[in-house]
Scaffold this active site. Structure first.
Site, PDB file in Angstrom:
ATOM      1  N   GLU A   1      44.695 -35.297 -20.956  1.00  0.00           N
ATOM      2  CA  GLU A   1      45.294 -33.990 -21.270  1.00  0.00           C
ATOM      3  C   GLU A   1      46.642 -33.800 -20.601  1.00  0.00           C
ATOM      4  O   GLU A   1      47.574 -33.301 -21.190  1.00  0.00           O
ATOM      5  CB  GLU A   1      44.403 -32.861 -20.722  1.00  0.00           C
ATOM      6  CG  GLU A   1      43.223 -32.486 -21.542  1.00  0.00           C
ATOM      7  CD  GLU A   1      42.538 -31.259 -20.948  1.00  0.00           C
ATOM      8  OE1 GLU A   1      41.930 -31.377 -19.877  1.00  0.00           O
ATOM      9  OE2 GLU A   1      42.613 -30.194 -21.565  1.00  0.00           O
TER      10      GLU A   1
ATOM     11  N   GLU B   1      35.077 -36.640 -16.810  1.00  0.00           N
ATOM     12  CA  GLU B   1      35.958 -35.495 -16.575  1.00  0.00           C
ATOM     13  C   GLU B   1      37.329 -35.965 -16.056  1.00  0.00           C
ATOM     14  O   GLU B   1      38.373 -35.450 -16.463  1.00  0.00           O
ATOM     15  CB  GLU B   1      35.291 -34.518 -15.594  1.00  0.00           C
ATOM     16  CG  GLU B   1      36.105 -33.302 -15.218  1.00  0.00           C
ATOM     17  CD  GLU B   1      36.546 -32.423 -16.397  1.00  0.00           C
ATOM     18  OE1 GLU B   1      36.078 -32.638 -17.513  1.00  0.00           O
ATOM     19  OE2 GLU B   1      37.408 -31.552 -16.169  1.00  0.00           O
TER      20      GLU B   1
ATOM     21  N   LYS C   1      40.869 -35.247 -17.930  1.00  0.00           N
ATOM     22  CA  LYS C   1      41.993 -34.563 -17.268  1.00  0.00           C
ATOM     23  C   LYS C   1      43.243 -35.424 -17.364  1.00  0.00           C
ATOM     24  O   LYS C   1      44.323 -34.919 -17.625  1.00  0.00           O
ATOM     25  CB  LYS C   1      41.689 -34.319 -15.773  1.00  0.00           C
ATOM     26  CG  LYS C   1      40.753 -33.190 -15.427  1.00  0.00           C
ATOM     27  CD  LYS C   1      41.268 -31.795 -15.654  1.00  0.00           C
ATOM     28  CE  LYS C   1      40.895 -31.333 -17.018  1.00  0.00           C
ATOM     29  NZ  LYS C   1      39.587 -30.751 -17.210  1.00  0.00           N
TER      30      LYS C   1
ATOM     31  N   CYS D   1      45.321 -18.437 -30.321  1.00  0.00           N
ATOM     32  CA  CYS D   1      46.563 -17.693 -30.311  1.00  0.00           C
ATOM     33  C   CYS D   1      46.337 -16.484 -29.419  1.00  0.00           C
ATOM     34  O   CYS D   1      45.210 -16.236 -28.998  1.00  0.00           O
ATOM     35  CB  CYS D   1      46.914 -17.237 -31.707  1.00  0.00           C
ATOM     36  SG  CYS D   1      46.972 -18.592 -32.894  1.00  0.00           S
TER      37      CYS D   1
ATOM     38  N   ARG E   1      47.254 -19.354 -24.331  1.00  0.00           N
ATOM     39  CA  ARG E   1      46.370 -19.390 -25.496  1.00  0.00           C
ATOM     40  C   ARG E   1      47.007 -20.126 -26.668  1.00  0.00           C
ATOM     41  O   ARG E   1      46.358 -20.362 -27.682  1.00  0.00           O
ATOM     42  CB  ARG E   1      46.058 -17.962 -25.943  1.00  0.00           C
ATOM     43  CG  ARG E   1      45.327 -17.174 -24.915  1.00  0.00           C
ATOM     44  CD  ARG E   1      43.868 -17.470 -25.018  1.00  0.00           C
ATOM     45  NE  ARG E   1      43.136 -16.908 -23.936  1.00  0.00           N
ATOM     46  CZ  ARG E   1      41.817 -16.981 -23.840  1.00  0.00           C
ATOM     47  NH1 ARG E   1      41.118 -17.602 -24.744  1.00  0.00           N
ATOM     48  NH2 ARG E   1      41.200 -16.468 -22.813  1.00  0.00           N
TER      49      ARG E   1
ATOM     50  N   TRP F   1      49.247 -20.899 -31.739  1.00  0.00           N
ATOM     51  CA  TRP F   1      48.879 -22.316 -31.735  1.00  0.00           C
ATOM     52  C   TRP F   1      48.609 -22.649 -33.186  1.00  0.00           C
ATOM     53  O   TRP F   1      47.665 -22.126 -33.785  1.00  0.00           O
ATOM     54  CB  TRP F   1      47.624 -22.532 -30.884  1.00  0.00           C
ATOM     55  CG  TRP F   1      47.260 -23.976 -30.680  1.00  0.00           C
ATOM     56  CD1 TRP F   1      47.719 -24.809 -29.712  1.00  0.00           C
ATOM     57  CD2 TRP F   1      46.312 -24.747 -31.438  1.00  0.00           C
ATOM     58  NE1 TRP F   1      47.133 -26.050 -29.829  1.00  0.00           N
ATOM     59  CE2 TRP F   1      46.275 -26.030 -30.884  1.00  0.00           C
ATOM     60  CE3 TRP F   1      45.508 -24.473 -32.538  1.00  0.00           C
ATOM     61  CZ2 TRP F   1      45.448 -27.042 -31.380  1.00  0.00           C
ATOM     62  CZ3 TRP F   1      44.693 -25.470 -33.039  1.00  0.00           C
ATOM     63  CH2 TRP F   1      44.668 -26.741 -32.455  1.00  0.00           C
TER      64      TRP F   1
ATOM     65  N   LYS G   1      44.182 -23.111 -24.711  1.00  0.00           N
ATOM     66  CA  LYS G   1      43.097 -22.855 -23.764  1.00  0.00           C
ATOM     67  C   LYS G   1      41.753 -22.678 -24.450  1.00  0.00           C
ATOM     68  O   LYS G   1      40.736 -23.148 -23.977  1.00  0.00           O
ATOM     69  CB  LYS G   1      43.438 -21.607 -22.946  1.00  0.00           C
ATOM     70  CG  LYS G   1      42.468 -21.305 -21.822  1.00  0.00           C
ATOM     71  CD  LYS G   1      42.543 -22.361 -20.752  1.00  0.00           C
ATOM     72  CE  LYS G   1      41.549 -22.177 -19.640  1.00  0.00           C
ATOM     73  NZ  LYS G   1      41.462 -23.365 -18.790  1.00  0.00           N
TER      74      LYS G   1
ATOM     75  N   HIS H   1      30.137 -55.602 -21.363  1.00  0.00           N
ATOM     76  CA  HIS H   1      29.729 -55.675 -22.766  1.00  0.00           C
ATOM     77  C   HIS H   1      30.899 -55.418 -23.715  1.00  0.00           C
ATOM     78  O   HIS H   1      30.685 -55.152 -24.895  1.00  0.00           O
ATOM     79  CB  HIS H   1      28.591 -54.683 -23.031  1.00  0.00           C
ATOM     80  CG  HIS H   1      27.373 -54.957 -22.210  1.00  0.00           C
ATOM     81  ND1 HIS H   1      26.607 -56.093 -22.385  1.00  0.00           N
ATOM     82  CD2 HIS H   1      26.821 -54.285 -21.173  1.00  0.00           C
ATOM     83  CE1 HIS H   1      25.609 -56.085 -21.504  1.00  0.00           C
ATOM     84  NE2 HIS H   1      25.736 -55.000 -20.738  1.00  0.00           N
TER      85      HIS H   1
ATOM     86  N   ASN I   1      44.564 -13.385 -35.120  1.00  0.00           N
ATOM     87  CA  ASN I   1      43.899 -14.570 -34.564  1.00  0.00           C
ATOM     88  C   ASN I   1      42.679 -14.829 -35.417  1.00  0.00           C
ATOM     89  O   ASN I   1      41.974 -13.879 -35.756  1.00  0.00           O
ATOM     90  CB  ASN I   1      43.341 -14.289 -33.161  1.00  0.00           C
ATOM     91  CG  ASN I   1      44.362 -14.461 -32.087  1.00  0.00           C
ATOM     92  OD1 ASN I   1      45.498 -14.781 -32.361  1.00  0.00           O
ATOM     93  ND2 ASN I   1      43.942 -14.234 -30.858  1.00  0.00           N
ATOM     94  N   GLY I   2      42.366 -16.076 -35.646  1.00  0.00           N
ATOM     95  CA  GLY I   2      41.151 -16.398 -36.393  1.00  0.00           C
ATOM     96  C   GLY I   2      41.503 -17.202 -37.629  1.00  0.00           C
ATOM     97  O   GLY I   2      42.640 -17.673 -37.785  1.00  0.00           O
TER      98      GLY I   2
END
Ligand code: AGP
Length: 600
Positions: free
Chosen positions: A487, A480, A484, A2, A27, A77, A595, A503, A103-104
């Site tokens: 996301e 990667e 990407k 957040c 955030r 968030w 983020k 396999h 936040n937290g």
């Protein structure tokens, strides 16, 4: 995950809270809210589900007393409780005299809520943060002083917090932090606090980073204390991010800007590290014991950067390296002489911080942090810090920070190998010469990618799933690329070692299945790909001359460099972004993500 901002200014607080919140929106972007002191000694609270724009549209509807210059803001968030206006911050006490953003995570919120409810407090939301507002109210009723009440309330909490508390009757503003980032600063416009310097960088030149347990009142003098007693303020540090670096400029979105910045970022890192690689000075400057064995911890994109660095240490120096997904690190058993390396662009990822506690602290292994945030919690806990110097990255999807982690990690790894006699200076010099060519190679890769990928991406909009294949040094890049794509486009994407396909995963391939191949010239690759082509896959190869996306320019020596085909990450980023654009996705703020992930 957040974002928090607080201000105490002579002009209306919303002039700072709203632009600050916009800069913090990356955030978390489920809901947003502000609480501002009014000229009549009350608190005006406005909250909205959705983006800051929605909140902003509500503001003209405020019909209460005039708002003044003291206020707090939050962008959320969701972790505890659904995305609703009731669960949005700021949270108030029973009387509406105290308002708080947090936040937290409060680990003992359940028991505190039960205790406070039994004492008559009435809760509006299911959010753990609301408990703190009522605790402060409770303590204030007894102590009669906001700062004392905040300190007393905090002694009851277990967990992590960065918070700002506003009192209506007095307009006092108190902020505090513990295991969650918060900075305070004074500039020509007034006093500020923020969970991320990006929010206030336009208005201040220096800032102070709160230590665990710090409480600060933003008054004419900033009054610092711990939970128990007054404390000296930590030193002010320059706010290195200029306002320009957190603005879009001519770009459509931050991801486009950040992809584009990669050649410059690479050149800057190589300029800084280059001379200290060949003589081992980058390593010796860290003051760590000689390199013997390494345990790396990271998540997501940072984990992929770790895979590149770990591969190089094994390949070039024969150093035993284990690499753990930070959220699963409990499974690891560390040997003596192990250096723990934690890689995190934010330095605030809860999984990484917890892994560090369980691994490095418990075993006594020294900790090296590789992070883009030298003021972060991770950096403060580490024995040595290597800053990745990527500059602010605003898009939720990591691009230039991945590149900077890879290059900084490769630089320090090579320097460490020289320092401990596992790499001779002639070879080190040759490798540095190769690294120095990377900024140009990345720029060429960007040109090629931007020319070719829009057409290719247009053909792929109907595909529901994607395979990414590579071998050897190409594997972290394939992983990667798949991350990407997931996301940004919300489509399934999976990376595999190309040899592993037969396999099992080959069953996924049918006519038209997109298969993205990172082809770094491994002689076994054509055989692996023949099986895919025979089943009619839509294959897109990214590699050297002859590939569909030819971004690896010929090198003087045979085989891939020990950091692998780094140039291929550019078309992989461009592919994810271009396809996401074609699908109408939000490029910088993909759904469900944030983020910096500060919950386990
Ligand atoms: C990358 O695009 C992601 N947003 C995510 O995987 C990220 O890399 C991960 O959460 C780790 O973050 P950190 O580097 O800040 O620790």
């Amino acid at each position: 995950m957040c974002g928090i901002i607080a201000c105490r200014t002579p002009v209306p607080a919303l002039e700072f809270l709203l632009p600050g919140l916009r800069r913090l929106e990356y955030r978390g972007y489920d809901s947003a809210g502000v609480a501002v002191h009014t000229t009549t000694g009350a608190i005006a609270r406005l909250r909205a589900v959705g983006r800051i724009e929605t909140l902003q549209k509500r503001l003209p509807g405020w019909a209460g007393p005039d708002l003044d210059g003291v206020g707090i803001g939050h962008t959320r968030w969701a972790t505890h409780g659904a995305v609703t206006e009731q669960n949005a911050h700021p949270h108030n006490d029973c009387s509406g005299r105290i308002s708080l953003v947090h936040n937290g995570i409060i680990d003992n919120a359940g028991e505190l809520r039960a205790e406070l409810a039994a004492a008559g407090h009435v809760f509006e939301s299911v959010v753990d943060s609301e408990v703190i507002a009522h605790l402060v109210e409770d303590r204030f009723d007894e102590l009669g002083d906001l700062r004392a009440a905040v300190r007393a309330a905090l002694t009851r909490l277990r967990g992590s917090w960065a918070l700002a508390v506003l009192q209506g009757t007095t307009g006092r503003l108190v902020v505090a932090a513990h295991r969650s980032p918060l900075v305070v600063a004074r500039g020509e416009h007034g006093d500020f606090a923020a969970s991320d310097p990006a929010a206030i960088t336009e208005w201040v030149e220096h800032l102070r980073v709160l230590r665990d347990g710090d409480v600060v009142e933003l008054a004419d003098e900033h009054r610092w204390s711990g939970l128990e007693a007054p404390l000296a303020a930590p030193p002010a540090v320059p706010c290195t991010w200029s306002a320009e670096t957190v603005q879009l400029g001519d770009y459509r979105d931050f991801m486009a800007k950040e992809i584009d910045q990669q050649p410059q970022v690479a050149a800057r890192i190589l300029d800084e590290l280059g001379p200290g690689i060949v003589d081992g000075a980058v390593w010796t400057g860290l003051g760590l014991p000689p390199l013997r064995r390494i345990h790396m911890l990271a998540c997501g994109t940072s984990l992929h950067a770790g895979q590149v660095i770990a591969g190089l240490l094994r390949r070039v120096g024969g150093i035993p390296v284990t690499l753990s997904v930070a959220s699963e690190v409990d499974e690891e058993i560390l040997e003596a002489d192990t250096l723990t390396v934690a890689i995190s662009q934010s330095g605030e990822t809860a999984d990484v911080l917890r892994a560090v506690e369980g691994s490095s602290a418990a075993s006594g292994s020294p900790l090296l942090a590789l992070t883009n945030n030298p003021h972060s919690t991770l950096a403060r806990r580490a024995d040595a810090v290597l800053s990745c110097s990527a500059g602010p990255e605003i898009a939720v999807a990591a691009t230039k920070t991945f590149l900077s982690q890879v290059l900084t990690g490769v630089g320090v790894a090579l320097s460490g190998l020289v320092a401990c006699g596992r790499l001779d200076t002639t070879r080190a010099r040759a490798l540095v010469t190769e690294l120095d060519a990377l900024p140009d190679r990345l720029a060429t890769a960007a040109l090629t990618a931007n020319q070719l990928l829009p057409t290719l991406a247009a053909e792929l909009t109907q595909a529901s799933g994607f395979l990414f294949l590579a071998r050897g040094t190409g594997l972290p890049y394939a992983a990667e690329g798949a991350l990407k794509l997931k996301e940004l486009t919300y489509r399934w994407a999976q990376s595999y070692p190309a040899g592993e396909l037969k396999h099992g995963p080959l069953a996924l391939v049918e006519a038209g299945t997109p298969v993205i191949v990172i082809d770094d010239g491994d002689p076994r690759m054509p055989g692996n790909l023949a099986a895919v082509q025979a089943r009619g896959a839509r294959m897109i190869s990214i590699g050297g001359p002859g590939c569909a996306v030819p971004v690896i320019l010929p090198r003087a020596t045979a085989g891939p460099p020990p950091w692998g085909p780094l140039e291929t990450v550019v078309p992989l980023q461009v592919l994810a972004r271009t396809l996401a654009l074609a699908l109408g996705r939000d490029i910088d703020k993909p759904r469900n993500l944030a983020k910096s992930v500060t919950v386990e």
